[in-house]
Design a protein around this motif. Structure first.
Motif, PDB file in Angstrom:
ATOM      1  N   VAL A 140       0.844  -1.209   0.000  1.00 13.25           N
ATOM      2  CA  VAL A 140       0.000   0.000   0.000  1.00 13.25           C
ATOM      3  C   VAL A 140       0.875   1.253   0.000  1.00 13.25           C
ATOM      4  O   VAL A 140       0.604   2.214  -0.733  1.00 13.25           O
ATOM      5  CB  VAL A 140      -0.954  -0.003   1.219  1.00 13.25           C
ATOM      6  CG1 VAL A 140      -1.580   1.377   1.422  1.00 13.25           C
ATOM      7  CG2 VAL A 140      -2.051  -1.043   1.022  1.00 13.25           C
ATOM      8  N   SER A 141       1.933   1.249   0.794  1.00 13.36           N
ATOM      9  CA  SER A 141       2.854   2.387   0.826  1.00 13.36           C
ATOM     10  C   SER A 141       3.558   2.559  -0.513  1.00 13.36           C
ATOM     11  O   SER A 141       3.699   3.676  -1.020  1.00 13.36           O
ATOM     12  CB  SER A 141       3.892   2.202   1.942  1.00 13.36           C
ATOM     13  OG  SER A 141       3.281   2.186   3.213  1.00 13.36           O
ATOM     14  N   LEU A 142       3.987   1.458  -1.092  1.00 13.70           N
ATOM     15  CA  LEU A 142       4.654   1.522  -2.392  1.00 13.70           C
ATOM     16  C   LEU A 142       3.737   2.117  -3.454  1.00 13.70           C
ATOM     17  O   LEU A 142       4.159   2.968  -4.250  1.00 13.70           O
ATOM     18  CB  LEU A 142       5.088   0.117  -2.826  1.00 13.70           C
ATOM     19  CG  LEU A 142       6.292  -0.494  -2.098  1.00 13.70           C
ATOM     20  CD1 LEU A 142       6.481  -1.943  -2.526  1.00 13.70           C
ATOM     21  CD2 LEU A 142       7.558   0.304  -2.373  1.00 13.70           C
ATOM     22  N   GLU A 143       2.475   1.698  -3.449  1.00 10.47           N
ATOM     23  CA  GLU A 143       1.524   2.209  -4.443  1.00 10.47           C
ATOM     24  C   GLU A 143       1.286   3.705  -4.253  1.00 10.47           C
ATOM     25  O   GLU A 143       1.217   4.457  -5.233  1.00 10.47           O
ATOM     26  CB  GLU A 143       0.202   1.435  -4.326  1.00 10.47           C
ATOM     27  CG  GLU A 143      -0.773   1.692  -5.455  1.00 10.47           C
ATOM     28  CD  GLU A 143      -1.660   2.901  -5.225  1.00 10.47           C
ATOM     29  OE1 GLU A 143      -2.210   3.438  -6.205  1.00 10.47           O
ATOM     30  OE2 GLU A 143      -1.802   3.326  -4.054  1.00 10.47           O
ATOM     31  N   ARG A 144       1.169   4.142  -3.021  1.00 14.86           N
ATOM     32  CA  ARG A 144       0.939   5.563  -2.754  1.00 14.86           C
ATOM     33  C   ARG A 144       2.118   6.402  -3.242  1.00 14.86           C
ATOM     34  O   ARG A 144       1.931   7.443  -3.875  1.00 14.86           O
ATOM     35  CB  ARG A 144       0.725   5.776  -1.245  1.00 14.86           C
ATOM     36  CG  ARG A 144       0.417   7.233  -0.881  1.00 14.86           C
ATOM     37  CD  ARG A 144       0.033   7.397   0.564  1.00 14.86           C
ATOM     38  NE  ARG A 144       1.121   7.090   1.471  1.00 14.86           N
ATOM     39  CZ  ARG A 144       1.165   6.020   2.266  1.00 14.86           C
ATOM     40  NH1 ARG A 144       0.188   5.139   2.238  1.00 14.86           N
ATOM     41  NH2 ARG A 144       2.196   5.813   3.078  1.00 14.86           N
ATOM     42  N   TRP A 145       3.323   5.945  -2.974  1.00 12.81           N
ATOM     43  CA  TRP A 145       4.511   6.689  -3.412  1.00 12.81           C
ATOM     44  C   TRP A 145       4.651   6.674  -4.927  1.00 12.81           C
ATOM     45  O   TRP A 145       5.127   7.648  -5.517  1.00 12.81           O
ATOM     46  CB  TRP A 145       5.756   6.113  -2.744  1.00 12.81           C
ATOM     47  CG  TRP A 145       5.761   6.337  -1.253  1.00 12.81           C
ATOM     48  CD1 TRP A 145       5.139   7.347  -0.567  1.00 12.81           C
ATOM     49  CD2 TRP A 145       6.395   5.522  -0.270  1.00 12.81           C
ATOM     50  NE1 TRP A 145       5.345   7.209   0.782  1.00 12.81           N
ATOM     51  CE2 TRP A 145       6.118   6.097   1.000  1.00 12.81           C
ATOM     52  CE3 TRP A 145       7.167   4.361  -0.319  1.00 12.81           C
ATOM     53  CZ2 TRP A 145       6.592   5.556   2.199  1.00 12.81           C
ATOM     54  CZ3 TRP A 145       7.630   3.817   0.865  1.00 12.81           C
ATOM     55  CH2 TRP A 145       7.355   4.409   2.105  1.00 12.81           C
ATOM     56  N   LEU A 146       4.245   5.576  -5.553  1.00 18.47           N
ATOM     57  CA  LEU A 146       4.267   5.525  -7.015  1.00 18.47           C
ATOM     58  C   LEU A 146       3.335   6.573  -7.608  1.00 18.47           C
ATOM     59  O   LEU A 146       3.689   7.272  -8.564  1.00 18.47           O
ATOM     60  CB  LEU A 146       3.843   4.143  -7.502  1.00 18.47           C
ATOM     61  CG  LEU A 146       4.896   3.035  -7.517  1.00 18.47           C
ATOM     62  CD1 LEU A 146       4.255   1.731  -7.957  1.00 18.47           C
ATOM     63  CD2 LEU A 146       6.055   3.383  -8.433  1.00 18.47           C
ATOM     64  N   MET A 147       2.136   6.676  -7.050  1.00 16.58           N
ATOM     65  CA  MET A 147       1.161   7.643  -7.552  1.00 16.58           C
ATOM     66  C   MET A 147       1.640   9.079  -7.317  1.00 16.58           C
ATOM     67  O   MET A 147       1.336   9.978  -8.099  1.00 16.58           O
ATOM     68  CB  MET A 147      -0.193   7.423  -6.868  1.00 16.58           C
ATOM     69  CG  MET A 147      -0.858   6.097  -7.180  1.00 16.58           C
ATOM     70  SD  MET A 147      -1.129   5.807  -8.968  1.00 16.58           S
ATOM     71  CE  MET A 147       0.242   4.716  -9.375  1.00 16.58           C
ATOM     72  N   GLU A 148       2.411   9.284  -6.244  1.00 17.53           N
ATOM     73  CA  GLU A 148       2.962  10.611  -5.944  1.00 17.53           C
ATOM     74  C   GLU A 148       4.189  10.918  -6.795  1.00 17.53           C
ATOM     75  O   GLU A 148       4.622  12.068  -6.874  1.00 17.53           O
ATOM     76  CB  GLU A 148       3.355  10.698  -4.466  1.00 17.53           C
ATOM     77  CG  GLU A 148       2.188  10.631  -3.491  1.00 17.53           C
ATOM     78  CD  GLU A 148       2.654  10.572  -2.044  1.00 17.53           C
ATOM     79  OE1 GLU A 148       3.894  10.481  -1.828  1.00 17.53           O
ATOM     80  OE2 GLU A 148       1.803  10.596  -1.146  1.00 17.53           O
ATOM     81  N   GLY A 149       4.755   9.871  -7.408  1.00 13.26           N
ATOM     82  CA  GLY A 149       6.007  10.048  -8.140  1.00 13.26           C
ATOM     83  C   GLY A 149       7.215  10.097  -7.222  1.00 13.26           C
ATOM     84  O   GLY A 149       8.292  10.544  -7.626  1.00 13.26           O
ATOM     85  N   SER A 150       7.030   9.642  -5.975  1.00 15.46           N
ATOM     86  CA  SER A 150       8.129   9.657  -4.996  1.00 15.46           C
ATOM     87  C   SER A 150       8.966   8.382  -5.151  1.00 15.46           C
ATOM     88  O   SER A 150       8.971   7.504  -4.275  1.00 15.46           O
ATOM     89  CB  SER A 150       7.571   9.767  -3.571  1.00 15.46           C
ATOM     90  OG  SER A 150       6.786  10.917  -3.414  1.00 15.46           O
ATOM     91  N   TYR A 151       9.667   8.297  -6.271  1.00 12.93           N
ATOM     92  CA  TYR A 151      10.428   7.084  -6.567  1.00 12.93           C
ATOM     93  C   TYR A 151      11.575   6.849  -5.578  1.00 12.93           C
ATOM     94  O   TYR A 151      11.964   5.700  -5.336  1.00 12.93           O
ATOM     95  CB  TYR A 151      10.977   7.144  -7.985  1.00 12.93           C
ATOM     96  CG  TYR A 151       9.912   7.194  -9.051  1.00 12.93           C
ATOM     97  CD1 TYR A 151       8.717   6.507  -8.896  1.00 12.93           C
ATOM     98  CD2 TYR A 151      10.084   7.923 -10.224  1.00 12.93           C
ATOM     99  CE1 TYR A 151       7.729   6.538  -9.873  1.00 12.93           C
ATOM    100  CE2 TYR A 151       9.109   7.962 -11.210  1.00 12.93           C
ATOM    101  CZ  TYR A 151       7.933   7.271 -11.023  1.00 12.93           C
ATOM    102  OH  TYR A 151       6.967   7.310 -11.983  1.00 12.93           O
ATOM    103  N   SER A 152      12.094   7.932  -5.011  1.00 10.04           N
ATOM    104  CA  SER A 152      13.183   7.778  -4.041  1.00 10.04           C
ATOM    105  C   SER A 152      12.702   7.041  -2.796  1.00 10.04           C
ATOM    106  O   SER A 152      13.448   6.259  -2.190  1.00 10.04           O
ATOM    107  CB  SER A 152      13.754   9.148  -3.652  1.00 10.04           C
ATOM    108  OG  SER A 152      12.751   9.974  -3.094  1.00 10.04           O
ATOM    109  N   LYS A 153      11.431   7.251  -2.412  1.00 12.20           N
ATOM    110  CA  LYS A 153      10.872   6.542  -1.262  1.00 12.20           C
ATOM    111  C   LYS A 153      10.685   5.063  -1.592  1.00 12.20           C
ATOM    112  O   LYS A 153      10.919   4.206  -0.744  1.00 12.20           O
ATOM    113  CB  LYS A 153       9.539   7.167  -0.848  1.00 12.20           C
ATOM    114  CG  LYS A 153       9.659   8.550  -0.226  1.00 12.20           C
ATOM    115  CD  LYS A 153       8.298   9.081   0.205  1.00 12.20           C
ATOM    116  CE  LYS A 153       8.414  10.452   0.845  1.00 12.20           C
ATOM    117  NZ  LYS A 153       7.082  10.990   1.247  1.00 12.20           N
TER     118      LYS A 153
END
Length: 262
Positions: A140-153
């Motif tokens: 779930v965290s990975l998907e949220r960061w993907l949608m935000e474009g936070s690839y570094s996270k």
């Protein structure tokens, strides 16, 4: 060997660090045949064996799913998950493998860019389970960061210890997908880029990794200047562009001619 002896051997072989893949595969094959013979491969009211054997059958399939991830066989993982679904829907005692496999299933959808299916599955789950389970919070965290474009996270989390070792396989696939997305943007935005900068943008830890990736993308790398060039790719793309102005002019002329005929 009978069903219970085969099951015991499988659990021992799968749990042992010294076991061989062929041994686990052979035991899984024998057990699936035995489960079919005992009418246990798919749980039903007409199962000839006692209900006490259903948890055993479920564990065999769960081990099969984990084993499929370990050997990188995604198709087999999907098949085992499909076979497990009716077991989880049945009124059996809770399985300790349910949440880890559910998290793997979410990661599998995420790593293959099946975002709609990912959200559909999430919506079928109890909110308190999603919020409290470390196995589910990981994807779930990975998907949220993907949608935000936070690839570094996403990259940081991929380097941390996952909830279970099998998670690394799908996280690595997810990083490959991200790298290819970033690479496509780089090819359109730049004619060339320093190799070191390309490695940083693509989250590679050394130049050998980015050189291997560059080869798969067809990038030209100058070993002396340490510069990667995308110019040839951009030139090829430009040559295949549709001539918009000429097409519009042609369509307008055609429309006028058609209007005069009418």
């Amino acid at each position: 060997m009978d069903l219970h002896s085969l099951h015991k051997s499988l659990v021992t072989a799968f749990s042992s660090s010294k076991s061989k893949q062929d041994e686990v595969r052979s035991l899984l094959t024998k057990l699936k045949i035995a489960l079919t013979e005992h009418n246990l491969l798919v749980p039903s009211a007409s199962s000839s064996s006692s209900s006490s054997d259903l948890p055993l059958a479920r564990e065999v399939l769960e081990i099969g799913a984990f084993y499929s991830v370990r050997i990188g066989d995604i198709a087999a993982f999907d098949r085992y998950i499909s076979l497990l679904t009716p077991f989880y829907d049945a009124s059996l005692s809770p399985s300790s493998n349910y949440e880890p496999l559910l998290g793997l299933r979410l990661l599998r959808l995420l790593s293959s860019n099946q975002i709609s299916a990912f959200h559909t599955l999430i919506e079928t789950l109890p909110t308190d389970l999603v919020n409290s389970s470390k196995y589910l919070q990981h994807p779930v965290s990975l998907e949220r960061w993907l949608m935000e474009g936070s690839y570094s996270k996403v990259w940081r989390l991929s380097r941390e210890t996952p909830p279970q070792d099998e998670y690394r396989f799908f996280v690595d696939l997810l990083m490959d997908m991200i790298r290819n997305e970033i690479a496509s943007c780089e090819e359109k935005a730049y004619d060339s880029l320093a190799l070191h900068d390309a490695a940083t943008l693509l989250f590679f830890e050394n130049l050998d990794q980015v050189l291997g990736f560059a080869k798969t993308r067809g990038w030209q790398v100058n070993p002396k200047t340490q510069v990667v060039s995308f110019a040839s790719l951009n030139t090829a793309a430009a040559e295949t562009k549709i001539p918009k102005k000429a097409t519009i002019a042609s369509n307008l002329t055609f429309a006028k001619e058609l209007e005069s005929i009418v």
